[in-house]
Every structure is written in C-alpha cells, then in structure tokens.
Design a protein around this motif. Structure first.
Motif, PDB file in Angstrom:
ATOM      1  N   LEU A 101      33.009  34.443  46.248  1.00  0.00           N
ATOM      2  CA  LEU A 101      33.376  34.548  44.837  1.00  0.00           C
ATOM      3  C   LEU A 101      33.217  35.985  44.352  1.00  0.00           C
ATOM      4  N   ASP A 102      32.137  36.627  44.755  1.00  0.00           N
ATOM      5  CA  ASP A 102      31.939  38.034  44.401  1.00  0.00           C
ATOM      6  C   ASP A 102      33.047  38.905  45.002  1.00  0.00           C
ATOM      7  N   GLU A 103      33.433  38.588  46.226  1.00  0.00           N
ATOM      8  CA  GLU A 103      34.497  39.369  46.886  1.00  0.00           C
ATOM      9  C   GLU A 103      35.819  39.204  46.158  1.00  0.00           C
ATOM     10  N   LEU A 104      36.144  37.982  45.752  1.00  0.00           N
ATOM     11  CA  LEU A 104      37.392  37.749  45.031  1.00  0.00           C
ATOM     12  C   LEU A 104      37.371  38.465  43.679  1.00  0.00           C
ATOM     13  N   THR A 105      36.203  38.454  43.021  1.00  0.00           N
ATOM     14  CA  THR A 105      36.062  39.172  41.751  1.00  0.00           C
ATOM     15  C   THR A 105      36.316  40.667  41.938  1.00  0.00           C
ATOM     16  N   ALA A 106      35.750  41.232  43.001  1.00  0.00           N
ATOM     17  CA  ALA A 106      35.930  42.660  43.277  1.00  0.00           C
ATOM     18  C   ALA A 106      37.396  42.983  43.566  1.00  0.00           C
ATOM     19  N   LEU A 107      38.069  42.104  44.277  1.00  0.00           N
ATOM     20  CA  LEU A 107      39.484  42.326  44.583  1.00  0.00           C
ATOM     21  C   LEU A 107      40.337  42.299  43.317  1.00  0.00           C
ATOM     22  N   LEU A 108      40.051  41.365  42.438  1.00  0.00           N
ATOM     23  CA  LEU A 108      40.804  41.288  41.192  1.00  0.00           C
ATOM     24  C   LEU A 108      40.493  42.481  40.290  1.00  0.00           C
ATOM     25  N   THR A 109      39.245  42.934  40.318  1.00  0.00           N
ATOM     26  CA  THR A 109      38.882  44.137  39.549  1.00  0.00           C
ATOM     27  C   THR A 109      39.634  45.351  40.063  1.00  0.00           C
ATOM     28  N   ALA A 110      39.741  45.444  41.389  1.00  0.00           N
ATOM     29  CA  ALA A 110      40.464  46.570  41.991  1.00  0.00           C
ATOM     30  C   ALA A 110      41.936  46.550  41.621  1.00  0.00           C
ATOM     31  N   ARG A 111      42.443  45.411  41.234  1.00  0.00           N
ATOM     32  CA  ARG A 111      43.848  45.305  40.847  1.00  0.00           C
ATOM     33  C   ARG A 111      44.071  45.623  39.374  1.00  0.00           C
ATOM     34  N   GLY A 112      42.991  45.951  38.654  1.00  0.00           N
ATOM     35  CA  GLY A 112      43.154  46.409  37.284  1.00  0.00           C
ATOM     36  C   GLY A 112      42.551  45.540  36.218  1.00  0.00           C
ATOM     37  N   LEU A 113      41.978  44.372  36.594  1.00  0.00           N
ATOM     38  CA  LEU A 113      41.337  43.525  35.595  1.00  0.00           C
ATOM     39  C   LEU A 113      39.949  44.064  35.261  1.00  0.00           C
ATOM     40  N   THR A 114      39.522  43.830  34.031  1.00  0.00           N
ATOM     41  CA  THR A 114      38.153  44.206  33.678  1.00  0.00           C
ATOM     42  C   THR A 114      37.193  43.273  34.413  1.00  0.00           C
ATOM     43  N   PRO A 115      35.952  43.716  34.675  1.00  0.00           N
ATOM     44  CA  PRO A 115      35.020  42.877  35.440  1.00  0.00           C
ATOM     45  C   PRO A 115      34.833  41.484  34.862  1.00  0.00           C
ATOM     46  N   GLY A 116      34.762  41.368  33.513  1.00  0.00           N
ATOM     47  CA  GLY A 116      34.572  40.051  32.910  1.00  0.00           C
ATOM     48  C   GLY A 116      35.769  39.143  33.130  1.00  0.00           C
ATOM     49  N   VAL A 117      36.960  39.683  32.898  1.00  0.00           N
ATOM     50  CA  VAL A 117      38.182  38.899  33.098  1.00  0.00           C
ATOM     51  C   VAL A 117      38.359  38.555  34.570  1.00  0.00           C
ATOM     52  N   ALA A 118      38.048  39.521  35.444  1.00  0.00           N
ATOM     53  CA  ALA A 118      38.180  39.276  36.882  1.00  0.00           C
ATOM     54  C   ALA A 118      37.251  38.158  37.333  1.00  0.00           C
TER      55      ALA A 118
END
Length: 236
Positions: A101-118
């Motif tokens: 779950l943390d890895e998926l969050t980091a991947l979505l953050t890297a794509r431009g989402l803010t950490p909370g939204v990711a």
C-alpha cells in the motif's frame, strides 16, 4: 488535471490495437521486400514462369511460417514474463499488504498526486482490486488483456502472406516483356503506402520514413536482380 488531447492514444485497448497495426504493417512490408527481392533475382537469371512461381511460393511459405514462429516464440516469452510478474505481485500483496500500500501511494505521488490524495486513491484502489491496481500502476500490465502468442503468430503470418502475394502475382501474371517493370512499379508503390502508414502510426515524419522504406526495397531488388543476372550469364 487536464484531459489528454483527442489525437493521443490512451487506454490499454487502444495501445494494444496500435501495436497490432504496426506489427501488421511491418509484416506486410517484410513480405513485399523479401518476396520481391527473391522473384526479381530469379527473373534476372531466367524468364521461365514455372521457376518464378516456384521461387515465389517457396519464399512466401518460408517467410510467413518463419514470421509466425518467431512472433509466437517472442510473444510467449513476453506473456510468461507478465504472468510471472503478476504471480510475484500477488505473493507480495499476501505477505506484506501494508508495504505494498505504501508502494502504491509512492507511485501515485510520483505521478503528480499530493501525498494525501495519493494515499486515499491507493486505499480505494486496493480495496477494490489490489492486484489489478498494482499491475496497472506498478507493472504497466492489464491482467485482463495479456499478450496472446497465437494472435501474434496469425497476424504476422497473414500480414506477411498478403504482402508477399503482390510481387508474386506481379511477376507471374503479366507478359514476359512487362513482368519485371510491373513488379518493380507495384512493389515501389506498395512500399510507399506501407512506409507512409507506418510513419503515421509511429507519429514520425512521413516523407523520411517513406523514403527509407522505398529506398530499401529498391536496393534489395537491384542487388538480387544483378546477382541473378550474373548467375544466369554464368550458366549457374
């Protein structure tokens, strides 16, 4: 976030279709060039229609089967890799779901989402289908649309066959005095079309790509015709 431009392909299905179209165009181009080179080379040595037909059919069958087998093997390796990657991801999700779950969050953050939204998006995606989410975001794989080696093999076989039929028919159907010129003209015309279409699919400059395709086909026919003529003169 803005929507992608209308002319840009988006979605796995569209990207897959474009890949198949590129493979079909390139397969047809290979069929045209290889068969044209073969029959023009034989025409340089002999004008016998039987010899031209035999050589052309042999080249068509050998080339189409070779393309099909090669495509089947390469795509099978790709599918095996995709299946293995999905199996590994499924095991990791089972053994360490929080880390994934943390890895998926980091991947979505890297794509431009803010950490909370990711984080929120990762949680929702994981709750809906964790494996599919990781497959698409982390691996770039659609579990519902894995590559099919049989589809690839048949597509290559048919594309090569269709391309090879043009120079084969052009060399055996016209009268002996015209067959070489008709073959060369029809092949260069077909290569112009396939070169232009391949460039359009790849979003590349069409004139340059078309010129390379036509020049390569013309060179192949010139070399094989010269070799056939020399062999014919030598009585081989």
């Amino acid at each position: 976030m803005t929507a992608p431009p209308a002319h840009e392909p988006h979605g796995g299905a569209l990207g897959s279709r474009l890949n198949w179209l590129r493979a079909a165009v390139l397969g047809a181009n290979d069929g045209i060039v290889s068969t044209a080179g073969l029959v023009v080379g034989v025409a340089g040595a002999t004008g016998a229609r039987d010899a031209l037909l035999t050589a052309g059919l042999s080249g068509l069958l050998a080339g189409s089967l070779s393309m099909a087998v090669g495509e089947y093997v390469s795509v099978s390796v790709q599918r095996d890799s995709e299946t293995a990657a999905l199996a590994t991801e499924k095991q990791e999700l089972h053994e360490s779901p929080e880390a994934e779950l943390d890895e998926l969050t980091a991947l979505l953050t890297a794509r431009g989402l803010t950490p909370g939204v990711a984080r929120e998006a990762a949680e929702q995606l994981t709750e809906r289908d964790a494996l599919r989410a990781h497959a698409r975001v982390e691996l770039g794989i659609d579990p519902d649309d894995l590559t099919n080696p049989w589809h690839a093999a048949w597509a290559s076989f048919l594309a090569f066959t269709v391309g090879a039929l043009l120079p084969l028919l052009a060399i055996v159907l016209p009268p002996a005095s015209l067959r070489l010129w008709i073959t060369v003209g029809s092949v260069l015309t077909a290569l112009t079309l396939t070169g232009w279409w391949a460039a359009r699919l790849a979003a590349a400059p069409a004139p340059r790509a078309t010129l390379r395709t036509v020049a390569g086909g013309a060179l192949a026919m010139a070399v094989t015709y010269a070799a056939g003529s020399l062999l014919g003169v030598a009585g081989v």
